[in-house]
Motif scaffolding. Sequence first.
Motif, short mmCIF file in Angstrom:
data_model
loop_
_atom_site.label_atom_id
_atom_site.label_comp_id
_atom_site.label_asym_id
_atom_site.label_seq_id
_atom_site.Cartn_x
_atom_site.Cartn_y
_atom_site.Cartn_z
N PRO A 1 42.84 11.65 -99.19
CA PRO A 1 43.81 10.76 -99.50
C PRO A 1 43.77 9.71 -98.42
CG PRO A 1 45.01 12.69 -98.68
CD PRO A 1 43.60 13.11 -98.80
N LEU A 2 44.39 8.41 -98.76
CA LEU A 2 44.77 7.48 -97.75
C LEU A 2 45.55 8.10 -96.93
CD1 LEU A 2 43.73 4.57 -96.87
CD2 LEU A 2 45.61 3.69 -98.35
N MET A 3 45.18 8.13 -95.61
CA MET A 3 46.28 8.75 -94.45
C MET A 3 46.32 7.61 -93.61
SD MET A 3 45.12 12.59 -94.00
CE MET A 3 43.26 12.20 -94.27
N ARG A 4 47.36 7.69 -92.58
CA ARG A 4 47.21 6.64 -91.39
C ARG A 4 48.25 7.47 -90.19
NH1 ARG A 4 52.25 3.97 -90.66
NH2 ARG A 4 53.13 3.48 -92.61
N LYS A 5 48.03 6.97 -89.06
CA LYS A 5 48.92 7.33 -88.08
C LYS A 5 50.35 6.67 -88.12
CE LYS A 5 48.29 7.98 -82.86
NZ LYS A 5 47.36 7.56 -81.86
N GLY A 6 51.42 7.67 -87.85
CA GLY A 6 52.55 7.00 -88.05
C GLY A 6 53.13 6.33 -86.69
N THR A 7 53.95 5.40 -86.97
CA THR A 7 54.47 4.57 -85.89
C THR A 7 55.99 4.31 -85.92
OG1 THR A 7 54.82 2.48 -87.13
CG2 THR A 7 52.51 2.92 -86.15
N GLU A 8 56.67 3.90 -84.84
CA GLU A 8 58.11 3.83 -84.97
C GLU A 8 58.69 3.31 -86.12
OE1 GLU A 8 60.16 2.97 -81.29
OE2 GLU A 8 58.65 3.95 -80.17
N ALA A 9 57.98 2.40 -86.65
CA ALA A 9 58.46 1.75 -87.83
C ALA A 9 58.68 2.55 -89.08
CB ALA A 9 57.55 0.46 -88.29
N ASP A 10 57.89 3.68 -88.98
CA ASP A 10 57.91 4.76 -90.26
C ASP A 10 59.00 5.99 -90.00
OD1 ASP A 10 55.57 3.68 -91.43
OD2 ASP A 10 54.57 4.90 -89.92
N ALA A 11 59.87 5.36 -88.98
CA ALA A 11 61.17 6.52 -88.61
C ALA A 11 61.92 6.82 -89.71
CB ALA A 11 61.70 6.29 -87.46
N GLU A 12 62.41 5.70 -90.28
CA GLU A 12 63.41 5.67 -91.37
C GLU A 12 62.93 6.62 -92.71
OE1 GLU A 12 66.71 4.75 -91.69
OE2 GLU A 12 66.92 3.51 -89.77
N LYS A 13 61.68 6.30 -92.98
CA LYS A 13 61.14 6.93 -94.14
C LYS A 13 60.72 8.50 -93.97
CE LYS A 13 59.32 2.79 -96.37
NZ LYS A 13 58.09 2.02 -96.76
N LEU A 14 60.15 8.67 -92.46
CA LEU A 14 60.07 9.97 -92.33
C LEU A 14 61.25 10.77 -92.31
CD1 LEU A 14 57.41 9.59 -89.32
CD2 LEU A 14 56.98 10.77 -91.35
N ALA A 15 62.34 10.58 -91.86
CA ALA A 15 63.74 10.89 -91.75
C ALA A 15 63.98 11.28 -93.12
CB ALA A 15 64.66 10.36 -91.16
N ALA A 16 63.73 10.32 -94.14
CA ALA A 16 64.36 10.69 -95.48
C ALA A 16 63.38 11.81 -96.25
CB ALA A 16 63.95 9.41 -96.48
N LEU A 17 62.06 11.73 -95.70
CA LEU A 17 61.17 12.97 -96.26
C LEU A 17 61.85 14.04 -95.68
CD1 LEU A 17 58.52 14.06 -97.47
CD2 LEU A 17 57.38 13.74 -95.36
N TYR A 18 61.97 14.31 -94.40
CA TYR A 18 62.56 15.69 -94.07
C TYR A 18 63.77 16.23 -94.55
CZ TYR A 18 58.33 15.34 -90.85
OH TYR A 18 57.46 15.24 -90.30
N GLN A 19 64.64 15.08 -94.71
CA GLN A 19 65.95 15.45 -95.29
C GLN A 19 65.65 15.85 -96.60
OE1 GLN A 19 68.76 12.17 -95.66
NE2 GLN A 19 70.34 13.43 -94.90
N LYS A 20 64.96 15.32 -97.61
CA LYS A 20 64.74 16.08 -98.79
C LYS A 20 63.99 17.36 -98.75
CE LYS A 20 63.64 14.26 -103.06
NZ LYS A 20 63.23 12.97 -104.16
N VAL A 21 63.14 17.59 -97.84
CA VAL A 21 62.26 18.63 -97.89
C VAL A 21 63.19 20.02 -97.21
CG1 VAL A 21 60.40 20.18 -97.22
CG2 VAL A 21 60.00 17.68 -97.96
N PHE A 22 63.94 19.87 -96.38
CA PHE A 22 64.47 20.85 -95.56
C PHE A 22 66.02 20.77 -95.62
CE2 PHE A 22 60.45 20.43 -93.36
CZ PHE A 22 59.88 21.77 -93.73
N ALA A 23 66.69 21.84 -96.01
CA ALA A 23 68.21 21.77 -96.00
C ALA A 23 68.64 21.86 -94.45
CB ALA A 23 68.81 22.76 -96.82
N VAL A 24 67.81 22.89 -93.90
CA VAL A 24 68.22 22.94 -92.42
C VAL A 24 66.76 22.97 -91.68
CG1 VAL A 24 69.01 24.68 -90.82
CG2 VAL A 24 70.05 24.58 -93.25
#
Length: 276
Positions: free
Chosen positions: A121-144
């Motif tokens: 798949p199309l992948m890329r290195k994360g940057t600080e600009a991705d922090a909000e969307k990364l946080a949303a992913l982790y919040q959705k996948v993990f309850a704790v």
Amino acid sequence: MDQVYRGEDYTFTCTLDRFNERIRVDHYNGNLRSVAAHIQSIFTNEYTKCIVKAKGEHVPFFLSECYTYEGVIQSYYSGSDAHLMTLYNGAWRRNSQTWLEEDQLLAAVRHKQVSPLKEKPLMRKGTEADAEKLAALYQKVFAVYPTPMDNPNYIKKVMRSDTIFFLIEESDRIVSAASAEVNRTYKNAEMTDCATLPEYRKGGTMRHLIMALEQELLRENIYYAYSIARSRSFGMNAVLHQLDYNYGGRLVNNVKIFQDWENMNLWSKLLTKSAE
């Protein structure tokens, strides 16, 4: 919270992790008896588990101090193994009700045929600009989760502290991500923070991300990788096994993750250049 402790004939670095009720000693030097005595003095009742990453020649000493041997991270110290020795302050923390079930899961992982990878798949290195969307992913996948990965500011902080992220996006959201927490002193990295939305978990999504991280690590002269995976997660253990990580043992009730306290499996690997 990380702290350095020093005495006349020793030093050690300790992480005081109140959320997971544990202390963890990653590095030590000097008089072992002095180190062990100081560790015991800070292993108070607010913590229920103590972990020491011990050098191979020091395992007999820690066993003599009533530590339990729980596993090994191969090549952690620039090619030499780290042995995880533990103490407990609570019987509930020392005992696991799911151990045999997890043995069976691990056996099934080892017997599973390697599933074919879909096109990269199309992948890329994360940057600080991705922090909000990364946080949303982790919040959705993990309850704790054992660290506050649902906090964008925390994600920015770990990025500044030498943690590398790779991610996959679709429809303006991050659907899968993984990170490598780099230790340049010992030339190792922990593969961690692996998360994929349920509808994207087929076709080797996480394998692609980890392989991309491995090649990035080699470009940065990091040669040893390890991961600590939920013992109840068939998928994550299968990913690591299929990528030729070596199983090194299981840490009992190691962290609060997903929904509750869980045992965690140790996996490690010597990195090599990809054939891709």
